[in-house]
Design a protein around this motif. Structure first.
Motif, short mmCIF file in Angstrom:
data_model
loop_
_atom_site.label_atom_id
_atom_site.label_comp_id
_atom_site.label_asym_id
_atom_site.label_seq_id
_atom_site.Cartn_x
_atom_site.Cartn_y
_atom_site.Cartn_z
N LEU A 10 3.30 -42.10 -44.43
CA LEU A 10 3.31 -43.14 -43.42
C LEU A 10 2.42 -44.32 -43.78
CD1 LEU A 10 4.97 -41.21 -41.67
CD2 LEU A 10 3.54 -41.85 -39.73
N TYR A 11 1.48 -44.15 -44.71
CA TYR A 11 0.63 -45.27 -45.11
C TYR A 11 1.48 -46.43 -45.65
CZ TYR A 11 -3.22 -41.84 -45.00
OH TYR A 11 -4.13 -40.88 -44.63
N ILE A 12 2.53 -46.08 -46.38
CA ILE A 12 3.42 -47.10 -46.93
C ILE A 12 4.51 -47.50 -45.93
CG2 ILE A 12 5.21 -47.51 -48.70
CD1 ILE A 12 2.48 -47.77 -49.87
N LEU A 13 4.92 -46.55 -45.11
CA LEU A 13 6.10 -46.76 -44.25
C LEU A 13 5.78 -47.31 -42.87
CD1 LEU A 13 7.91 -43.38 -45.01
CD2 LEU A 13 8.33 -45.59 -46.09
N ILE A 14 4.50 -47.45 -42.52
CA ILE A 14 4.16 -47.75 -41.14
C ILE A 14 4.70 -49.08 -40.66
CG2 ILE A 14 1.92 -48.78 -41.70
CD1 ILE A 14 2.85 -46.55 -38.67
N ASP A 15 4.77 -50.11 -41.51
CA ASP A 15 5.31 -51.39 -41.06
C ASP A 15 6.81 -51.31 -40.78
OD1 ASP A 15 3.02 -52.83 -40.85
OD2 ASP A 15 3.20 -53.89 -42.76
N TYR A 16 7.54 -50.47 -41.54
CA TYR A 16 8.96 -50.23 -41.23
C TYR A 16 9.09 -49.61 -39.84
CZ TYR A 16 10.07 -50.74 -46.26
OH TYR A 16 10.22 -51.20 -47.54
N ILE A 17 8.25 -48.61 -39.58
CA ILE A 17 8.30 -47.90 -38.30
C ILE A 17 7.90 -48.82 -37.16
CG2 ILE A 17 7.33 -45.96 -36.99
CD1 ILE A 17 6.86 -44.59 -39.74
N LYS A 18 6.86 -49.59 -37.40
CA LYS A 18 6.38 -50.53 -36.37
C LYS A 18 7.48 -51.51 -35.99
CE LYS A 18 2.69 -53.83 -35.39
NZ LYS A 18 1.54 -54.59 -35.93
N ALA A 19 8.22 -52.00 -36.98
CA ALA A 19 9.30 -52.95 -36.70
C ALA A 19 10.44 -52.30 -35.93
CB ALA A 19 9.81 -53.54 -38.01
N PRO A 40 -2.80 -50.24 -47.61
CA PRO A 40 -1.45 -50.70 -47.96
C PRO A 40 -0.91 -51.73 -46.97
CG PRO A 40 -1.60 -48.33 -48.21
CD PRO A 40 -2.86 -48.76 -47.53
N THR A 41 -1.16 -51.53 -45.68
CA THR A 41 -0.70 -52.49 -44.68
C THR A 41 -1.41 -53.83 -44.84
OG1 THR A 41 -0.29 -50.69 -43.12
CG2 THR A 41 -0.47 -52.90 -42.20
N ALA A 42 -2.70 -53.80 -45.12
CA ALA A 42 -3.45 -55.05 -45.32
C ALA A 42 -2.91 -55.82 -46.52
CB ALA A 42 -4.94 -54.74 -45.52
N LEU A 43 -2.60 -55.12 -47.60
CA LEU A 43 -2.04 -55.78 -48.78
C LEU A 43 -0.70 -56.42 -48.48
CD1 LEU A 43 -2.87 -53.07 -51.50
CD2 LEU A 43 -3.98 -55.29 -51.21
N ALA A 44 0.12 -55.73 -47.69
CA ALA A 44 1.45 -56.26 -47.35
C ALA A 44 1.35 -57.47 -46.43
CB ALA A 44 2.28 -55.17 -46.70
N ARG A 45 0.47 -57.41 -45.44
CA ARG A 45 0.38 -58.50 -44.47
C ARG A 45 -0.35 -59.72 -45.02
NH1 ARG A 45 -1.21 -55.31 -38.84
NH2 ARG A 45 0.57 -53.87 -38.83
N ARG A 46 -1.41 -59.48 -45.77
CA ARG A 46 -2.23 -60.60 -46.23
C ARG A 46 -1.59 -61.32 -47.41
NH1 ARG A 46 -4.13 -64.44 -47.71
NH2 ARG A 46 -6.32 -65.14 -47.85
N TRP A 47 -1.02 -60.58 -48.34
CA TRP A 47 -0.47 -61.21 -49.54
C TRP A 47 1.04 -61.04 -49.69
CZ3 TRP A 47 -5.28 -58.65 -49.83
CH2 TRP A 47 -6.38 -59.48 -50.09
N GLY A 48 1.68 -60.42 -48.72
CA GLY A 48 3.14 -60.29 -48.76
C GLY A 48 3.66 -59.45 -49.90
N ILE A 49 2.88 -58.47 -50.34
CA ILE A 49 3.30 -57.61 -51.45
C ILE A 49 4.30 -56.57 -50.95
CG2 ILE A 49 2.49 -56.08 -53.29
CD1 ILE A 49 -0.24 -57.37 -53.05
#
Length: 264
Positions: free
Chosen positions: A6-15, A229-238
């Motif tokens: 879920l560390y990687i998947l949480i933004d998918y789930i949140k959406a 992982p979420t911070a990396l995705a949100r801050r830098w769009g990775i």
């Protein structure tokens, strides 16, 4: 992988579910940790009395099924229940593994064996990010419709696949024998819950320091690992796939380095 997916998947789930970060935190932490922490004691009680290999197989199958169940969840409540189930199953592994190591190896080799167990857990955390990130990147962004089950999104497919794969892997436990237990002598205390709590009360200052210290360390380390992982995705769009490969590889390398330095 079941624990850290879920560390990687949480933004998918949140959406998909429209969750807040507080609800996401409950899925990432409390849902798993609550039963994992409190079931550890009764799990150890059962480990003292039943075949440990069979308990481990049952535990791996159970938490794998609960991971697959999480992949089929279509509400926050069902996913929360699935995460609790993963925590319940994984709670049996540490006491069973510790008991097996104690009985299978002589004293001079136990520290190395426990070091290997801890190294595998740390490296596995990084491997989880690599595997889950790779799977998420390889799947179609819109998900896939499966026969009978119907359409599933990316995060559901990843959890379902990871859960199903874990079931046959449980049979690896059968590759080693159940070692004989140490004989209880006439002067030994019985392994009862009442004796345990009595011992805890007699040495409360010692254990209080250990429990509080480990709790504070856990808050820091798990909080960082969970949200990085979420911070990396949100801050830098990775992209999740790239986060999994890079951050997971760094975590694995750091874990192996730390274990090697600590052993010396």
């Amino acid at each position: 992988i079941d624990r850290n997916a879920l560390y990687i998947l949480i933004d998918y789930i949140k959406a998909d579910f429209g969750l807040t970060d507080a609800q996401s935190g409950l899925l990432l932490g409390a849902a798993f940790a609550f039963l994992y922490a409190f079931v550890g004691l009764p799990a150890g009680y059962l480990v003292d009395r039943f075949n440990r290999r069979h308990l481990i197989i049952a535990a791996v199958v159970f938490w794998s099924l609960m991971t697959a169940f999480s992949g089929l969840a279509n509400t926050f409540g069902l996913l929360f229940m699935g995460r609790m189930g993963v925590g319940l199953g994984e709670a049996f592994l540490s006491p069973a593994a510790g008991s097996l190591i104690r009985n299978a190896l002589p004293l001079q080799h136990r520290a190395r064996a426990f070091g290997v167990i801890n190294a595998c857990a740390s490296v596995g955390g990084g491997l989880a990010l690599v595997v889950v990130g790779g799977l998420a990147a390889a799947l179609p962004p819109t998900g896939i419709a499966l026969p009978v089950i119907g359409p599933l999104s990316v995060w559901q497919l990843v959890l379902l696949l990871v859960g199903v794969i874990g079931i046959p892997l449980s049979l690896l436990v059968l590759t080693f024998p159940e070692p004989p237990r140490e004989q209880v002598t006439a002067t030994s205390h019985p392994a009862t819950m009442s004796f345990f709590f009595h011992w805890l009360a007699r040495h409360k200052r010692f254990y209080l320091v250990i429990f509080v210290t480990m709790a504070v360390v856990g808050i820091g380390t798990y909080g960082y690992a969970t949200w990085m992982p979420t911070a990396l995705a949100r801050r830098w769009g990775i992209a999740p796939g790239l986060i999994g490969v890079t951050y997971g590889s760094i975590q694995m390398a750091a874990a192996l380095t730390g274990i090697a330095i600590g052993a010396n």
